[in-house]
Motif scaffolding. Structure first.
Motif, mmCIF file in Angstrom:
data_model
loop_
_atom_site.group_PDB
_atom_site.id
_atom_site.type_symbol
_atom_site.label_atom_id
_atom_site.label_comp_id
_atom_site.label_asym_id
_atom_site.label_seq_id
_atom_site.Cartn_x
_atom_site.Cartn_y
_atom_site.Cartn_z
ATOM 1 N N VAL A 76 0.813 -1.209 0.000
ATOM 2 C CA VAL A 76 0.000 0.000 0.000
ATOM 3 C C VAL A 76 0.858 1.274 0.000
ATOM 4 N N SER A 77 0.520 2.203 -0.849
ATOM 5 C CA SER A 77 1.010 3.589 -0.871
ATOM 6 C C SER A 77 2.519 3.791 -0.994
ATOM 7 N N HIS A 78 2.884 4.581 -1.996
ATOM 8 C CA HIS A 78 4.308 4.796 -2.255
ATOM 9 C C HIS A 78 4.635 6.279 -2.369
ATOM 10 N N ARG A 79 5.719 6.651 -1.750
ATOM 11 C CA ARG A 79 6.181 8.033 -1.854
ATOM 12 C C ARG A 79 7.643 8.047 -2.293
ATOM 13 N N THR A 80 8.177 9.237 -2.557
ATOM 14 C CA THR A 80 9.558 9.353 -3.041
ATOM 15 C C THR A 80 10.345 10.212 -2.063
ATOM 16 N N GLY A 240 -11.416 9.193 8.004
ATOM 17 C CA GLY A 240 -11.245 10.635 8.144
ATOM 18 C C GLY A 240 -10.318 11.183 7.073
ATOM 19 N N LEU A 241 -9.245 10.452 6.823
ATOM 20 C CA LEU A 241 -8.249 10.876 5.827
ATOM 21 C C LEU A 241 -8.870 10.889 4.426
ATOM 22 N N LYS A 242 -9.685 9.875 4.148
ATOM 23 C CA LYS A 242 -10.342 9.806 2.833
ATOM 24 C C LYS A 242 -11.303 10.973 2.637
ATOM 25 N N HIS A 289 -10.880 13.789 -5.554
ATOM 26 C CA HIS A 289 -9.786 13.218 -4.755
ATOM 27 C C HIS A 289 -8.663 12.791 -5.696
ATOM 28 N N SER A 290 -7.480 12.673 -5.135
ATOM 29 C CA SER A 290 -6.372 12.136 -5.911
ATOM 30 C C SER A 290 -5.471 11.376 -4.928
ATOM 31 N N SER A 291 -4.681 10.455 -5.429
ATOM 32 C CA SER A 291 -3.869 9.684 -4.480
ATOM 33 C C SER A 291 -2.518 9.321 -5.068
ATOM 34 N N CYS A 292 -1.647 8.870 -4.195
ATOM 35 C CA CYS A 292 -0.363 8.323 -4.622
ATOM 36 C C CYS A 292 -0.603 6.881 -5.089
ATOM 37 N N THR A 293 0.447 6.277 -5.643
ATOM 38 C CA THR A 293 0.299 4.921 -6.180
ATOM 39 C C THR A 293 -0.246 3.964 -5.128
ATOM 40 N N ASN A 294 -1.271 3.249 -5.531
ATOM 41 C CA ASN A 294 -1.790 2.141 -4.726
ATOM 42 C C ASN A 294 -2.256 2.572 -3.340
ATOM 43 N N CYS A 295 -2.799 3.783 -3.249
ATOM 44 C CA CYS A 295 -3.294 4.253 -1.955
ATOM 45 C C CYS A 295 -4.780 4.580 -2.038
ATOM 46 N N PRO A 296 -5.619 3.738 -1.472
ATOM 47 C CA PRO A 296 -7.051 4.023 -1.509
ATOM 48 C C PRO A 296 -7.471 5.142 -0.555
ATOM 49 N N ALA A 297 -6.549 5.688 0.225
ATOM 50 C CA ALA A 297 -6.929 6.778 1.153
ATOM 51 C C ALA A 297 -7.144 8.095 0.401
ATOM 52 N N HIS A 298 -6.553 8.221 -0.769
ATOM 53 C CA HIS A 298 -6.651 9.426 -1.607
ATOM 54 C C HIS A 298 -6.836 10.711 -0.775
ATOM 55 N N CYS A 299 -5.816 11.040 0.003
ATOM 56 C CA CYS A 299 -5.920 12.216 0.886
ATOM 57 C C CYS A 299 -5.712 13.532 0.127
ATOM 58 N N LEU A 300 -5.278 13.460 -1.117
ATOM 59 C CA LEU A 300 -5.045 14.706 -1.864
ATOM 60 C C LEU A 300 -6.367 15.211 -2.433
ATOM 61 N N LYS A 301 -6.635 16.484 -2.235
ATOM 62 C CA LYS A 301 -7.920 17.052 -2.670
ATOM 63 C C LYS A 301 -7.682 18.198 -3.651
ATOM 64 N N SER A 478 7.298 4.361 2.219
ATOM 65 C CA SER A 478 5.872 4.161 2.500
ATOM 66 C C SER A 478 5.344 5.451 3.090
ATOM 67 N N CYS A 479 4.052 5.667 2.932
ATOM 68 C CA CYS A 479 3.441 6.836 3.561
ATOM 69 C C CYS A 479 3.134 6.501 5.017
ATOM 70 N N SER A 480 3.556 7.352 5.930
ATOM 71 C CA SER A 480 3.317 7.036 7.344
ATOM 72 C C SER A 480 1.824 6.996 7.675
ATOM 73 N N PHE A 481 1.013 7.791 6.941
ATOM 74 C CA PHE A 481 -0.438 7.768 7.199
ATOM 75 C C PHE A 481 -1.031 6.377 7.012
ATOM 76 N N THR A 482 -0.482 5.671 6.028
ATOM 77 C CA THR A 482 -1.100 4.395 5.685
ATOM 78 C C THR A 482 -0.219 3.220 6.094
ATOM 79 N N SER A 483 0.770 3.500 6.920
ATOM 80 C CA SER A 483 1.586 2.381 7.415
ATOM 81 C C SER A 483 1.665 2.483 8.935
HETATM 82 S S1 SF4 Z 1 -2.388 8.907 2.454
HETATM 83 FE FE1 SF4 Z 1 -2.231 10.621 1.029
HETATM 84 S S2 SF4 Z 1 0.010 11.167 0.987
HETATM 85 FE FE2 SF4 Z 1 -0.243 9.110 1.891
HETATM 86 S S3 SF4 Z 1 0.058 7.722 0.162
HETATM 87 FE FE3 SF4 Z 1 -2.163 8.059 0.417
HETATM 88 S S4 SF4 Z 1 -2.670 9.730 -0.971
HETATM 89 FE FE4 SF4 Z 1 -0.428 9.722 -0.714
#
Ligand code: SF4
Length: 608
Positions: A76-80, A240-242, A289-301, A478-483
């Motif tokens: 789940v969820s990938h960042r750089t 909440g994040l979603k 909504h928008s999200s990073c790779t493989n992240c169903p939380a899509h916290c980006l608005k 990994s994104c700390s929100f989703t890990s």
């Molecule tokens: S929670 Fe947000 S910042 Fe974290 S991986 Fe998902 S969309 Fe990206």
């Protein structure tokens, strides 16, 4: 030197801008197991290649851009992660950002990109699988980050490329400058912008169509990745994040936590948050909504301003730190004006946090009479004045006039030059501007601000264990929100189960902690080499001396007792001495004996 069985390819793309050449830099499975990737691998390169006092503008100074072993997989969820010596702080710093870049780097067959050297003329890099093209960026130079992104997409005729670019701020050497990734995400807290600018590198685009991440044991890895994702979905915080992204934290931090920064950290009480926070965004602005790779939380608005002078402006807003620094901390009351400031910083390629901190500091300095409009070429910032703030941002980006050059240095340097007691309200730690959480209302955040490697970074971990866990998450990318924040006490097992299946390693949950501590300690060694010790692991004066005047944490203050407890907890947990210096026994336990001599030399040099 063993070749990785999975998770990694065992090769980093090394680019030399001076020679306009590129090659494969092998990386062994042993090093990857010790430093994981992303932030950890960047620290390893700095530790083994740099001497103390490394100048970020040296020709051989590198920027390392790292995915981690999980990037590009089903996890789940990938960042750089971007790692380099920051020209703002003079130390090795790291920045993490969302979007899809990390996965694309892996699909192109690389475990990271290592960029050194300096081009003679502006260039950008088109990286497609194994091939790198050095492209003329003379027409792109001077363009905003969104324009540069569009030009790369057009030239490569591929909407699926992943870009990382600087704006005018990075080109002109503003110290608050960042890198904007894929139009809306920012890698900010490493101040990579002026480093790219000095290298005459506008940015790069990556496309990977040839490689899949190798997996040592598919069944084992997929089972572990599935368990991890299911645990996420069960978490309440996930919902909440979603729904709200991090913008919804603005009201929460104000009404409940008493930590929403306001007017350069003078208070945490800002009832106008109802006009600039998540609720207002949901009512009038958000579109999708928008999200990073493989992240169903899509916290980006993402949203669009629908009326007024900024009608038609498309932006990602308000992410909590941006809304705090360029909203309440500037006394803003209007959502569209705040969003325009956020979008302007992104377009010019400026860190929202450091830029917001710069504007707030100068507003208070003006209010207190420490500076006059003549010192800022006639500018007179005052709380809530969006037009003046917009002009200040533009001048920072172009370093225009005396004011632009002065402001583009950041708060610590400005305060030194102003004097007149302005250090009392210069909100910086280790040379970096504070993020959007007032540590009197949110005391555990002080760990992240003071004990963290970057200084004043909100994202380094709340508590001693969290400092280690975040170092690990940033190395895994990994994104700390989703890990870690959702996996809690199971994180060590979940991560090692995934890594064992993916990489063919045999890590036990306790190895997770040794690895995390090794990475964080590697960064501490780099910091100690620059003279950092317990004397620097402190919040600014304001938080010790001024009680919060209003709000849910009225009268709260950060005490010397709080400081002592935090130091003892952190230093004890990582095996550092009372001055925050890793002990010889600790270095031996982490397999870092090679750095004992350097640390002893630094202790002698700085009398630590
Ligand atoms: S929670 Fe947000 S910042 Fe974290 S991986 Fe998902 S969309 Fe990206």
């Amino acid at each position: 030197m063993a070749t990785p069985k999975g998770g990694n390819f065992g090769k980093v793309l090394e680019i030399d801008l001076s020679k306009q050449t590129y090659k494969t830099r092998p990386v062994s499975d042993e090093i990857l197991q010790q430093y994981i990737g992303g932030r950890g691998l960047g620290a390893y390169y700095a530790l083994t290649e740099y001497k103390a006092g490394k100048n970020p503008f040296d020709e051989d100074a590198f920027v390392f851009i790292g995915p981690g072993p999980l990037s590009g997989t089903m996890a789940v969820s990938h960042r750089t992660c971007f790692v380099n010596i920051s020209p703002l702080t003079g130390r090795l710093n790291h920045a993490e950002c969302g979007a899809h870049l990390a996965s694309e780097i892996k699909f192109a067959g690389w475990d990271g990109i290592y960029i050194k050297g300096k081009a003679k003329k502006p260039v950008w890099l088109a990286i497609v699988n194994d091939k790198v093209e050095f492209k003329d960026a003379s027409k792109m130079w001077g363009k905003t980050t969104d324009e540069a992104h569009e030009m790369m997409v057009k030239e490569m005729k591929d909407p699926e490329i992943r870009t990382a670019v600087i704006g005018p701020a990075g080109e002109n050497g503003a110290l608050q400058a960042n890198v904007i990734v894929e139009r809306f995400r920012a890698a900010s807290r490493s101040n990579t912008g002026p480093v790219f600018g000095d290298k005459k590198l506008k940015g790069f685009a990556v496309r990977g169509t040839k490689y899949a991440v190798p997996v040592a044991d598919n069944a084992k890895f997929l089972a572990a990745a599935k368990t991890a994702k299911e645990l996420n979905i069960q978490g309440e915080a996930w919902e909440g994040l979603k729904r709200w992204g991090t913008g919804g934290l603005m009201e929460l931090k104000h009404f409940l936590h008493g930590s929403l920064i306001t007017k350069n950290f003078q208070t945490t009480w800002w009832p106008d948050v109802v006009n600039i926070g998540g609720e207002e965004a949901a009512r009038t602005f958000w579109k999708r909504h928008s999200s990073c790779t493989n992240c169903p939380a899509h916290c980006l608005k993402l949203g669009i301003i629908r009326e007024g002078k900024y009608r038609g402006l498309v932006a990602e807003s308000p992410e909590y730190e941006s809304g705090g620094l360029l909203g309440s901390n500037l006394g803003m009351k209007k959502f569209d004006e705040m969003t325009a400031l956020i979008e302007a910083c992104d377009a010019y390629g400026l860190d929202n946090i450091s830029t917001g901190g710069t504007l707030a500091f100068l507003t208070e300095a003006m209010e207190k009479g420490a500076i006059k409009p003549a010192d800022l070429d006639g500018l007179k910032p005052k709380w809530g004045d969006g037009d003046t703030y917009m002009e200040m941002i533009r001048r920072i980006a172009y370093k225009e006039g005396k004011a632009g050059k002065f402001m583009a240095q950041g708060v610590a340097r400005m305060s030194k030059q102003i004097g007149k007691g302005s250090d009392a309200y210069a909100c910086v730690v280790k040379g970096r501007e504070l993020a959007a959480h007032d540590p009197r209302g949110d005391k555990i955040r002080a760990y992240s601000y003071t004990m963290g490697t970057n200084g004043a970074d909100h994202h380094e971990g709340q508590g001693s264990r969290a400092l280690a866990m975040t170092a690990m998450a940033d190395s895994l990318c990994s994104c700390s929100f989703t890990s870690m924040l959702l996996w809690g006490a199971s994180t060590d097992k979940i991560v090692t189960d995934m890594l064992n299946g993916l990489c063919g390693w045999n890590m036990k949950p306790e190895d997770y902690w040794t690895t995390a501590k090794r990475i964080f300690t590697a960064e501490r060694i780099l910091n100690v080499r620059e003279g950092i010790s317990s004397k620097d692991d402190r919040l600014p004066k304001r938080f010790f001396t001024e009680k919060l005047p209003a709000g849910p944490r009225k009268d709260a203050v950060f005490t010397e007792e709080d400081q002592k407890k935090m130091e003892a907890d952190t230093y004890g947990f990582f095996g550092w001495d009372a001055k925050g210096i890793p002990t010889e026994a600790t270095l031996k336990a982490y397999g870092m004996d090679a750095f004992i001599g350097e640390l002893n030399a630094a202790k002698k040099k700085f009398n630590l």
